[in-house]
Design an enzyme around this catalytic site. Structure first.
Site, mmCIF file in Angstrom:
data_model
loop_
_atom_site.group_PDB
_atom_site.id
_atom_site.type_symbol
_atom_site.label_atom_id
_atom_site.label_comp_id
_atom_site.label_asym_id
_atom_site.label_seq_id
_atom_site.Cartn_x
_atom_site.Cartn_y
_atom_site.Cartn_z
ATOM 1 N N ARG A 93 -27.772 66.379 -51.775
ATOM 2 C CA ARG A 93 -28.465 67.169 -50.714
ATOM 3 C C ARG A 93 -28.142 66.826 -49.429
ATOM 4 O O ARG A 93 -27.675 65.652 -48.929
ATOM 5 C CB ARG A 93 -30.161 66.942 -50.759
ATOM 6 C CG ARG A 93 -30.774 67.623 -52.203
ATOM 7 C CD ARG A 93 -32.116 67.354 -51.937
ATOM 8 N NE ARG A 93 -32.387 65.960 -52.517
ATOM 9 C CZ ARG A 93 -32.854 65.229 -51.398
ATOM 10 N NH1 ARG A 93 -33.113 65.650 -50.308
ATOM 11 N NH2 ARG A 93 -33.003 63.948 -51.455
ATOM 12 N N SER A 135 -34.963 58.282 -55.517
ATOM 13 C CA SER A 135 -34.005 58.277 -56.365
ATOM 14 C C SER A 135 -33.207 56.993 -57.027
ATOM 15 O O SER A 135 -33.274 56.077 -56.112
ATOM 16 C CB SER A 135 -32.724 59.017 -55.427
ATOM 17 O OG SER A 135 -31.732 59.408 -56.222
ATOM 18 N N THR A 191 -36.698 59.325 -64.285
ATOM 19 C CA THR A 191 -35.968 60.089 -65.439
ATOM 20 C C THR A 191 -36.077 59.227 -66.713
ATOM 21 O O THR A 191 -36.235 59.338 -67.837
ATOM 22 C CB THR A 191 -34.763 60.772 -64.990
ATOM 23 O OG1 THR A 191 -35.158 61.638 -64.011
ATOM 24 C CG2 THR A 191 -34.183 61.496 -66.395
ATOM 25 N N ASP A 243 -39.758 64.786 -62.535
ATOM 26 C CA ASP A 243 -39.503 64.681 -61.210
ATOM 27 C C ASP A 243 -40.676 65.098 -60.329
ATOM 28 O O ASP A 243 -40.992 64.482 -59.374
ATOM 29 C CB ASP A 243 -38.237 65.265 -61.018
ATOM 30 C CG ASP A 243 -37.776 64.890 -59.407
ATOM 31 O OD1 ASP A 243 -37.291 63.635 -59.335
ATOM 32 O OD2 ASP A 243 -37.372 65.692 -58.681
ATOM 33 N N HIS A 278 -44.162 63.321 -56.178
ATOM 34 C CA HIS A 278 -42.560 63.285 -56.542
ATOM 35 C C HIS A 278 -42.779 61.922 -57.855
ATOM 36 O O HIS A 278 -42.399 60.775 -57.466
ATOM 37 C CB HIS A 278 -41.718 62.514 -55.367
ATOM 38 C CG HIS A 278 -40.188 62.555 -55.649
ATOM 39 N ND1 HIS A 278 -39.531 61.504 -55.186
ATOM 40 C CD2 HIS A 278 -39.535 63.253 -56.540
ATOM 41 C CE1 HIS A 278 -38.202 61.638 -55.609
ATOM 42 N NE2 HIS A 278 -37.949 62.699 -56.539
ATOM 43 N N ARG A 292 -24.399 64.435 -62.318
ATOM 44 C CA ARG A 292 -25.731 64.952 -62.603
ATOM 45 C C ARG A 292 -25.593 65.667 -63.886
ATOM 46 O O ARG A 292 -24.701 66.479 -64.188
ATOM 47 C CB ARG A 292 -26.324 65.652 -61.572
ATOM 48 C CG ARG A 292 -26.823 64.643 -60.462
ATOM 49 C CD ARG A 292 -28.263 64.270 -60.727
ATOM 50 N NE ARG A 292 -28.776 63.606 -59.496
ATOM 51 C CZ ARG A 292 -29.976 62.922 -59.519
ATOM 52 N NH1 ARG A 292 -30.893 63.078 -60.374
ATOM 53 N NH2 ARG A 292 -30.504 62.449 -58.612
HETATM 54 P P1 ATP Z 1 -33.714 60.811 -59.065
HETATM 55 O O1 ATP Z 1 -34.993 61.196 -58.187
HETATM 56 O O2 ATP Z 1 -32.715 60.798 -58.232
HETATM 57 O O3 ATP Z 1 -33.805 61.756 -60.056
HETATM 58 P P2 ATP Z 1 -34.649 58.907 -60.914
HETATM 59 O O4 ATP Z 1 -35.879 57.945 -60.176
HETATM 60 O O5 ATP Z 1 -35.095 59.886 -61.725
HETATM 61 O O6 ATP Z 1 -33.737 59.385 -59.619
HETATM 62 P P3 ATP Z 1 -32.889 57.514 -62.833
HETATM 63 O O7 ATP Z 1 -32.249 59.031 -63.159
HETATM 64 O O8 ATP Z 1 -34.060 57.249 -64.051
HETATM 65 O O9 ATP Z 1 -33.683 57.606 -61.529
HETATM 66 O O10 ATP Z 1 -31.989 56.443 -62.765
HETATM 67 C C1 ATP Z 1 -32.037 55.093 -62.818
HETATM 68 C C2 ATP Z 1 -30.818 54.451 -63.220
HETATM 69 O O11 ATP Z 1 -30.862 52.994 -62.978
HETATM 70 C C3 ATP Z 1 -30.607 54.848 -64.647
HETATM 71 O O12 ATP Z 1 -28.997 55.162 -64.654
HETATM 72 C C4 ATP Z 1 -30.830 53.403 -65.348
HETATM 73 O O13 ATP Z 1 -29.836 53.231 -66.418
HETATM 74 C C5 ATP Z 1 -30.370 52.715 -64.434
HETATM 75 N N1 ATP Z 1 -31.313 51.120 -64.561
HETATM 76 C C6 ATP Z 1 -30.817 50.163 -64.764
HETATM 77 N N2 ATP Z 1 -31.705 49.099 -64.995
HETATM 78 C C7 ATP Z 1 -32.703 49.547 -65.037
HETATM 79 C C8 ATP Z 1 -33.889 49.256 -64.899
HETATM 80 N N3 ATP Z 1 -34.617 48.159 -64.966
HETATM 81 N N4 ATP Z 1 -35.120 50.241 -64.806
HETATM 82 C C9 ATP Z 1 -34.899 51.466 -64.509
HETATM 83 N N5 ATP Z 1 -33.562 51.873 -64.476
HETATM 84 C C10 ATP Z 1 -32.544 51.221 -64.558
HETATM 85 MN MN MN Z 2 -34.654 61.637 -61.840
#
Ligand code: ATP
Ligand code: MN
Length: 539
Positions: free
Chosen positions: A62, A241, A246, A260, A223, A325
């Site tokens: 974005r 993020s 997720t 999300d 969010h 993504r």
């Molecule tokens: P977005 O808002 O951009 O969608 P998100 O909050 O959904 O972000 P995720 O897509 O869940 O974020 O990404 C977290 C990333 O961090 C994943 O690739 C996951 O494998 C990695 N990761 C590594 N260690 C951890 C942990 N302890 N807890 C959560 N995620 C972890």
């Molecule tokens: Mn996400």
């Protein structure tokens, strides 16, 4: 009128939107048809599991600086102008709208009728008009999909126009550069030009709902991801993020509500969307089986790389961006809830990526602390791969989503505070999914299995039966034992090779959090202010 292919409400026309003399209009095509149109145009290929892989072009994320909100009678006194909400004159919008519809002349146009908000009372129909077939398919993946029978009579509440090939003239057109994402609340239009990044479509409608739901219906827009246990106990996961919304909400034992964006009414939590948008970097079947399995026919991969000479995705590769993504409809997750509506939350997790390695892996928050950390939205962005940059970059994103909030953060915090006050059984947890054992560069990322074990113990109530310690600087309560997690990991000071260095870093973080909160101090209650970390006088 151009030739019409597909299925639509017979009274719906593009002319009524000002779009004239198109080439072919494709209305509500199936995913199969959109995949075909994409491949035919050379805009995508299929990977080895049948997902469509596309390249989003110049933009792979974005562009918050090019996001505008039209300032008029409806928005002038309501929006929290400045920061992420840049005002735009109605006349400037009208001119760019005219340019956009003119751009569609002579071109193929893809139209999709979908809706946001799984809760019947708040259902918001969205008509999405795109230049590219795969962007249309993205809208079909991410928004909720009406029944075929509904399409014959559907009328949109909001309109999204997306024309990546249209380049604005920057200042001459009243915007910053060639791309723009504009929301007009009065006309109910989101106008996107110059960027094909699909997230602009998704987060555009999110921004709309973040205004309309709290402002007009007193519904808290969030969010966060959400899932629900067998007893109907809902859990929310807030975070910026990359913090794990997720990943951590995909749990084989807890049906997924959404990954999300959610709303919280008086008695329910509901998903705004009908799909997920997961990060792909370093994805593996072992670590994230649900997401890995969702990448099949119907999913759209963005900006990924292939293992050379094959159509097998190389999830380690980042040919164009780290932000690789995949979007897929919610039903690609095996145990997703059929209708994304459930009851009130019982547990709320704030996910923070602490690159300082200072915060405990899990802490239980008081209501005052919950409000304090919600408003603060502390997390860290790890510096890029630039030579010499090794220090973490601290960021604060109010309500864990400041970039998408048209109203002042305190409006969302007030709604959350009211809910926590009226239901003292709701537990709020702060999870550090960032660093452990030292800061970025020294320690390592918190183990994903440990984070999952902490969440499971919080959800099953096991963490209600153990002893807690109080952090001397942050006053956070953290458990001293948890099944599946070595005890020494629970107190971050124990994981550092030098506890004295930990104390110095902790004081540094406390000061940063303290300084950031100053902007909320005049609006915060004594209870919330008392949750501030302790800062040494001279620090
Ligand atoms: P977005 O808002 O951009 O969608 P998100 O909050 O959904 O972000 P995720 O897509 O869940 O974020 O990404 C977290 C990333 O961090 C994943 O690739 C996951 O494998 C990695 N990761 C590594 N260690 C951890 C942990 N302890 N807890 C959560 N995620 C972890
Ligand atoms: Mn996400």
């Amino acid at each position: 009128m151009g030739k019409v292919i597909g299925f639509k409400n017979p009274t719906a026309t593009l002319e009524s939107l000002g779009i004239k003399n198109t080439n072919t209009e494709y209305w509500n095509l199936t995913p199969e048809e959109l995949i075909e149109e994409t491949i035919k145009r050379g805009q995508g290929v299929l990977n080895s599991t049948g997902a469509l892989a596309v390249d989003t072009g110049e933009f792979t994320g974005r562009s918050p600086k090019d996001k505008f909100i039209v300032k008029d009678d409806y928005t002038a006194d309501v929006i929290d102008w400045g920061g992420f909400n840049t005002p735009l004159e109605p006349a400037v919008f009208d001119k760019l709208y005219a340019k956009t519809v003119a751009y569609f002349e002579g071109r193929d146009v893809f139209v999709r009728d979908s809706y946001a908000c799984a809760h019947d009372q708040y259902r918001t129909n969205v008509r999405v008009v795109t230049e590219f077939p795969w962007a249309n398919m993205f809208a079909g993946n991410m928004f909720l999909r009406p029944e075929q029978s509904e399409l014959a009579s559907i009328t949109p509440d909001w309109l999204v126009l997306q024309a990546p090939g249209l380049h604005a003239d920057g200042a001459a057109d009243g915007v910053r550069q060639h791309n723009f994402s504009i929301i007009n609340f009065t006309k109910k239009i989101a106008l996107i030009g110059g960027s094909a990044y699909t997230g602009e479509i998704k987060k555009g409608i999110f921004t709309v709902l973040n205004m309309v739901l709290p402002h007009e219906h007193k519904v808290l827009a969030m969010h966060c991801s959400a899932n629900v246990g067998k007893e109907g106990d809902v859990a929310l996961f807030f975070g910026l993020s990359g913090t794990g919304k997720t990943t951590l909400s995909a749990d084989p034992n807890r049906p997924l509500i959404g990954d999300d964006e959610h709303g919280w009414t008086n008695d329910a939590v509901f998903n705004f969307e009908g799909g997920c948008y997961a990060k792909c970097i370093d994805l593996s079947a072992e670590k994230e089986p649900d997401i890995f399995a969702a990448i099949k026919h119907g999913a759209i991969l963005e900006n990924i790389g292939f293992v050379e000479g094959t159509r097998e995705v190389d999830y380690k590769a980042m040919p164009r961006t780290e932000n690789t993504r995949v979007s897929y409809p919610l039903n690609h997750i095996q145990n997703a809830l059929p209708k994304s509506v459930a009851g009130e939350p019982k547990n709320i997790f704030f996910l923070t990526y602490d690159a300082f390695g200072v915060l405990p892996p899990i802490s239980r928050l008081t209501i005052g602390q919950a409000m304090y950390y919600f408003l603060s939205g502390f997390t860290s962005k790890v510096a890029g791969t630039e030579v010499g940059v090794t220090e973490p970059q601290t960021t604060f994103s109010a309500c864990f989503g400041a970039a998408f909030l048209p109203l002042h953060p305190t409006k969302y915090a007030e709604l959350l505070g009211g809910k926590l006050q009226s239901n003292p059984l709701i537990k709020v947890w702060l999870l550090n999914t960032g660093f452990s054992g030292g800061p970025y560069g020294v320690g390592k990322r918190m183990s994903l299995p440990h984070t999952r074990a902490l969440i499971t113990s919080a959800l099953t109530g096991k963490l209600n039966e153990v002893n807690y310690e109080v952090h001397p600087i942050f006053s956070l309560h953290f458990p001293t034992v948890c099944e599946g997690v070595p005890a020494e990991v629970l107190n971050p000071r124990n994981t550092w090779s030098s506890p004295e260095t930990y104390d110095i870093k902790a004081a540094e973080l406390a000061k940063a959090i303290h300084n950031n909160f100053k902007k909320f101090e005049d609006k915060a209650s004594d209870e919330v202010k008392a949750a501030a970390p302790k800062v040494l006088a001279e620090a």
